[in-house]
Design an enzyme around this catalytic site. Sequence first.
Site, PDB file in Angstrom:
ATOM      1  CE  LYS A 109      -2.984   2.631   3.129  1.00  0.00           C
ATOM      2  NZ  LYS A 109      -3.548   2.692   4.500  1.00  0.00           N
TER       3      LYS A 109
ATOM      4  CG  ASP B 240      -5.076   8.348   4.587  1.00  0.00           C
ATOM      5  OD1 ASP B 240      -5.985   8.980   4.009  1.00  0.00           O
ATOM      6  OD2 ASP B 240      -5.290   7.427   5.392  1.00  0.00           O
TER       7      ASP B 240
ATOM      8  CE  LYS C 192      -5.623   9.314   8.022  1.00  0.00           C
ATOM      9  NZ  LYS C 192      -6.048   8.177   8.859  1.00  0.00           N
TER      10      LYS C 192
ATOM     11  CG  ASP D 293      -1.689   5.368   5.114  1.00  0.00           C
ATOM     12  OD1 ASP D 293      -1.536   4.381   5.860  1.00  0.00           O
ATOM     13  OD2 ASP D 293      -2.775   5.638   4.570  1.00  0.00           O
TER      14      ASP D 293
ATOM     15  CG  ASP E  68      -9.074   7.910   7.415  1.00  0.00           C
ATOM     16  OD1 ASP E  68      -8.104   7.904   6.620  1.00  0.00           O
ATOM     17  OD2 ASP E  68      -8.933   7.975   8.647  1.00  0.00           O
TER      18      ASP E  68
ATOM     19  CD  GLU F 221      -6.701   5.431   2.951  1.00  0.00           C
ATOM     20  OE1 GLU F 221      -5.554   5.015   3.179  1.00  0.00           O
ATOM     21  OE2 GLU F 221      -7.496   5.737   3.860  1.00  0.00           O
TER      22      GLU F 221
ATOM     23  NE  ARG G 268     -10.528  -0.867   4.858  1.00  0.00           N
ATOM     24  CZ  ARG G 268     -10.891  -0.959   6.142  1.00  0.00           C
ATOM     25  NH1 ARG G 268     -12.005  -1.587   6.461  1.00  0.00           N
ATOM     26  NH2 ARG G 268     -10.130  -0.448   7.091  1.00  0.00           N
TER      27      ARG G 268
END
EC number: 3.4.11.1
Length: 502
Positions: free
Chosen positions: A269, A274, A281, A292, A351, A353, A355
Site C-alpha cells: 500500500k 492520507d 482525519k 501511510d 479514510d 481507503e 483496502r
Amino acid sequence: MEFSVKSGSPEKQRSACIVVGVYEPRRLSGIAEQLDKISEGYISNLLRRGDLEGKPGQMLLLHHVPNVLSERVLLVGCGKERELDERQYKQIITKTISTLNETGSMEAVCFLTELHVKGRDTYWKVRQAVETTQASLYSFDALKTRKGETRRPLRKMVFNVPTRKELTIGERAVEHGMAVSAGMHLCRDVANMPPNICNPAYLASQARQMAETHDKLKVTTIGEEQMAKLGMNSYLAVGRGSSNESIMTVMEYKGAVDSADKPIVLVGKGLTFDSGGISLKPGEAMDEMKYDMGGAAGVIGAMKALCEMNLPINVIGILAGCENMPSGNSYRPGDILTTMSGQTVEVLNTDAEGRLVLCDVLTYVERFEPELVIDTATLTGACVIALGKHASGLFSSHNPLAHELLNAGEQSGDRAWRMPLWEEYQDMLDSPFADMTNLGGRPAGSITAACFLSRFTKKYNWAHLDVAGTAWNSGANKGSTGRPVPILSQFLINRSGVEISE
C-alpha cells in the site's frame, strides 16, 4: 561501513579496539579470560575493584592494556551467563556501536558474536550484529542544511567466529545482513521523505533507479488512464481528490533458473499522504500520514535486499502509489464503487481507503498466476491498539503460508502475530445497497479490513501483513523503522532454498 569475519585469538588482533563481553557478576567471558591472561590479570583486577559489574549494556573502555596489541579494549556487560536473549543481544550491540563512535575508533574487532545467545546460532548472531549496527548508524538528514558529524566515525567492523569452519557461515551472514540493511535503509529513506517530495511518481522513480543497477529487475508503471481501461475504479476513486496522479509501479525480478517459474508477488500500500479525504482525519499528528506508504516502502526495500542477495527465485513487487486528499472531485461517503473484480463496495468512510486501493491490485495480480501473494499495508489503527508497536498483524487464508511468515518473523526478529480470519466476521461488511461496505465498524477493525481484502484473493494463496503499528515510530525517535523489510527478506531467503544453517 565495511564488515568482515575472522576466526582468531584476541591477543593477535591489531586494531583500534577489541570488544569483549563480561558477565554478571564480574565474570569474564572466555575471550576476556584470554586477554586477562596475557595482560597478567589486568582486567580481572579492574573487575575486582568494582569498575564493571557486567550488567547488560554496561561499558568500560580500557586504553593500552599490557601485552595487548590493540590500542583499546572495550568491556561490554552481557548480564548473566546462559541467560542472554536476542533482545538483550541487539541492545548490547547497539550500545557498543554508540560507544565505539564516541571513542573515535574507526575500526574494531568484535568478539560479542561468540557469546551464547539462547536458541541462536552463529549465522543469526553475525547477521543480527550487521543489521543492528547499520540500523543504529542510520540518520535521515538529506534535507538538513547543517548535518551532524561524528568526530571519527566507525568505518570497519570485524566479527569473530569461534572456529575456522564457521567462516563460510559468517561470510554468508554478513552478505545477507548487508543486503537486508540496504533494503531497510532504502525503506526508511523513502518513508521519511516528506509528502511534497515523495508522491506516487517519486515512488516509481525510486524503483526505476534500482532497475538501472540490477539486470534481473524490470520496472513498468501504470497510470490513471491505463487503470481506467483495466476497470480499477476503486483504486482510482481514492486518488481522485489529489492533483498527484495515482501510479502503480510493477517491479519484476527474474532470478529463477526457469524464468517461467511462478512468481511470489509482494503488494505494498503506497498512500504517500492520507488526509482521510472527505472523512478528514484530526489535525494532531496528521504529518505522520506520510508514513501511510509504509507497505510500499517495505516492498521496495525487500526488492532491494532481494537484488543484493541475487536470490534464485522470481518475485514481483507492486507499489500501489496514491494520495487521499479532499477536494470537489474527491470520492464521498455513500458512493458505490465497482471494483476491478466486478464486486461493488459502498463507501461508508473515505479514510478506509487503503483496502479500496489494494482490492484492485489484488485482482490485477491474478494475471501473473502467482505462487502466492503477500500484501503489506499500514492498514488499520485497530491493529496498533491490538498489538502495539512490536508485532505486525498477520492474516492468511492459507495455513502453511501463515506458518512460513511467522517463522520468518521469528528468524529475522521482525515478528508477526496471527489474527483470526473467521467467516463470522464477514457479516460485519454487509451492505443493503452493494456487495459489501468498506468499513465493518469499530469492533475488530483490523480483522474486518483483512476480511474485505480476502474477498479479492480467491484465486491464489494469500497473506496480509498489517504494519500500522510497526512501520514507524512517533515521539523522540520519530521515523521509519525499516519494517517489514526483514520479515519479507527472510521469507524470500527461505523460499529460495539458499543454505544458511551450520
